[in-house]
Design an enzyme around this catalytic site. Structure first.
Site, short mmCIF file in Angstrom:
data_model
loop_
_atom_site.label_atom_id
_atom_site.label_comp_id
_atom_site.label_asym_id
_atom_site.label_seq_id
_atom_site.Cartn_x
_atom_site.Cartn_y
_atom_site.Cartn_z
N HIS A 31 32.19 67.08 46.60
CA HIS A 31 31.98 66.05 45.57
C HIS A 31 33.21 66.12 44.65
CE1 HIS A 31 29.15 64.05 42.54
NE2 HIS A 31 30.10 64.51 41.73
N CYS B 207 31.15 62.96 34.05
CA CYS B 207 29.97 63.61 33.50
C CYS B 207 30.10 63.62 31.99
CB CYS B 207 29.84 65.03 34.05
SG CYS B 207 28.46 65.91 33.30
N HIS C 238 35.87 64.70 42.00
CA HIS C 238 36.32 63.76 40.97
C HIS C 238 37.84 63.68 41.08
CE1 HIS C 238 32.57 62.88 38.73
NE2 HIS C 238 32.16 63.95 39.41
N ASN D 35 34.62 59.71 40.21
CA ASN D 35 34.62 60.27 41.56
C ASN D 35 35.71 59.57 42.37
OD1 ASN D 35 31.55 60.40 40.69
ND2 ASN D 35 31.90 61.94 42.26
N ARG E 62 24.52 56.50 40.18
CA ARG E 62 24.12 57.61 39.30
C ARG E 62 25.35 58.20 38.59
NH1 ARG E 62 25.62 62.74 38.44
NH2 ARG E 62 25.88 63.03 40.68
N ASP E 63 26.17 58.94 39.30
CA ASP E 63 27.35 59.56 38.67
C ASP E 63 28.25 58.46 38.09
OD1 ASP E 63 29.67 61.10 38.13
OD2 ASP E 63 29.25 62.44 39.78
#
Ligand code: HMG
Ligand code: MG
Length: 315
Positions: free
Chosen positions: A225, A258, A227, A267, A15-16
């Site tokens: 989370h 993002c 990055h 990430n 996803r990310d």
């Protein structure tokens, strides 16, 4: 506080990781990525997003991805059409999707996501850029998702983005993060993931932010989370482990970013987190060599540089 003896890794690569790539992958490749990750022992995987395809075209066809994933008990996934037994020892395999509103949530139910994630922010400007509404409006929108999720008995994870810095507003106050985290938790999110969306955090700032959040949300309901834009993610994760956090989001090969956070890079790589935790004697249940081969495979498909130091070192 002593370090945890085990940790859960939430894999956000499909996803990310993929939402910010130039190349949009076909659903069958996304399915293969997810199933390879599951075969490495990852039990919690973000499989996609039900967001507007005009906003994030890379996540279009998450419905097809969920339909194609193999999820039978005991034989949870299949690679190259050959069923593979998995060690279903610890957690059951769980596929999450991002749902910004009721429309996304209804798709998640229709396509049988195991859980959903709502995503808010601690910065007004980022909230507007990312989901086209203010923080307050987003929280109102999430209330309808929460009520529907309770009725359908679907667990909801809550993200707070820009917990250290915002690309549009600069530094973010820990109290602003704590307030949004508390609201999401009080609404019924079972876990709050704290996103350093643009990777500007350093360990002391991370710990100050966590100090504020942990006054409002229990430590066992918090994930980080990170990055890795400034190369600080592992240090920030270590600082979080020191404060008792044992849930870590990461993405295979350090993919990610993002589209609505200017300058955000990937990430922290899942391989790098697993390597660090394993070196510290913290159990994850994840097979590093299998992760490394998936990492190389996906970077070849995406035709991009691998961001994992560990994969680069041992490939
Ligand atoms: P909007 O334009 O204000 O929404 O977007 P709207 O309700 O006016 O609808 C506009 C159009 O979108 C309509 O279609 C809707 O049907 C459609 P049209 O009539 O124009 O053809 N639409 C949808 N389509 C599919 N699924 C949906 C959906 N909802 C509306 N759920 C909206 C508001 C929230 C939809 C939009 O801003 C959006 O999709 N944003 C998503 C942005 C995103 O995915 N960002 C990346 C994830 S967040 C992140 O990466 C941070 C994180 O990793 C943590 C961290 O790092 O900090 C989580
Ligand atoms: Mg992110």
């Amino acid at each position: 506080m002593s370090l945890p003896s085990s940790a859960t890794i939430i894999e956000v690569g499909p996803r990310d990781g993929l939402q910010n790539e130039v190349k949009t992958l076909e659903p069958d490749v996304r399915v293969e990525l997810i199933e390879r990750l599951a075969s490495s022992g990852l039990r919690k995987i973000e499989a996609g997003s039900f967001v507007s395809p005009k906003w994030v075209p890379q996540m279009n066809h998450t419905d097809i991805v969920l339909t194609q994933l193999h999820r039978q008990d005991g034989i949870q996934f299949r690679l190259n059409n050959s069923p593979t037994e998995v060690d279903s020892a610890a957690l059951p395999l769980s596929y999450t999707v991002l749902t910004p509103n009721l429309q996304g949530f209804e798709s998640a139910v229709q396509y049988k996501a195991d859980e959903v994630a709502i995503f808010g922010a601690a910065s007004e400007s980022f909230s507007k850029k990312n989901i086209n509404c203010s923080i307050d409006e987003s929280l109102k929108r999430f209330e309808s998702v929460m009520s529907a999720a309770k009725r359908s008995n679907i667990p909801v994870r809550g993200y707070v983005s820009t917990v250290i810095g915002c690309p549009y507003e600069g530094d973010i106050e820990p109290s602003a993060v704590a307030q949004v985290a508390k609201t999401l938790f009080d609404m019924g999110c079972y876990e709050i993931s704290l996103g350093d969306t643009i990777g500007v955090g350093t360990p002391k700032r991370f710990q100050s932010m966590l100090d504020a959040v942990l006054k409002e949300v229990p430590v066992n309901r918090i994930a980080v989370h990170c990055h890795n834009t400034y190369g600080q993610a592992l240090a920030n994760i270590y600082a979080s482990l020191e404060m008792g956090i044992d849930k870590i989001d990461s993405a295979i090969a350090g993919l990610g970013g993002c589209p609505y956070a200017k300058g955000a890079s990937g990430n922290i790589a899942t391989e790098d987190v697993v390597y660090m935790l394993s070196g510290m004697g913290i159990e994850t249940g994840i097979d590093l060599s299998s992760l490394v081969s998936t990492s190389q495979w996906i970077c070849n498909i995406l035709d991009r540089q691998n961001q994992s130091k560990v994969t680069m070192a041992i490939q």
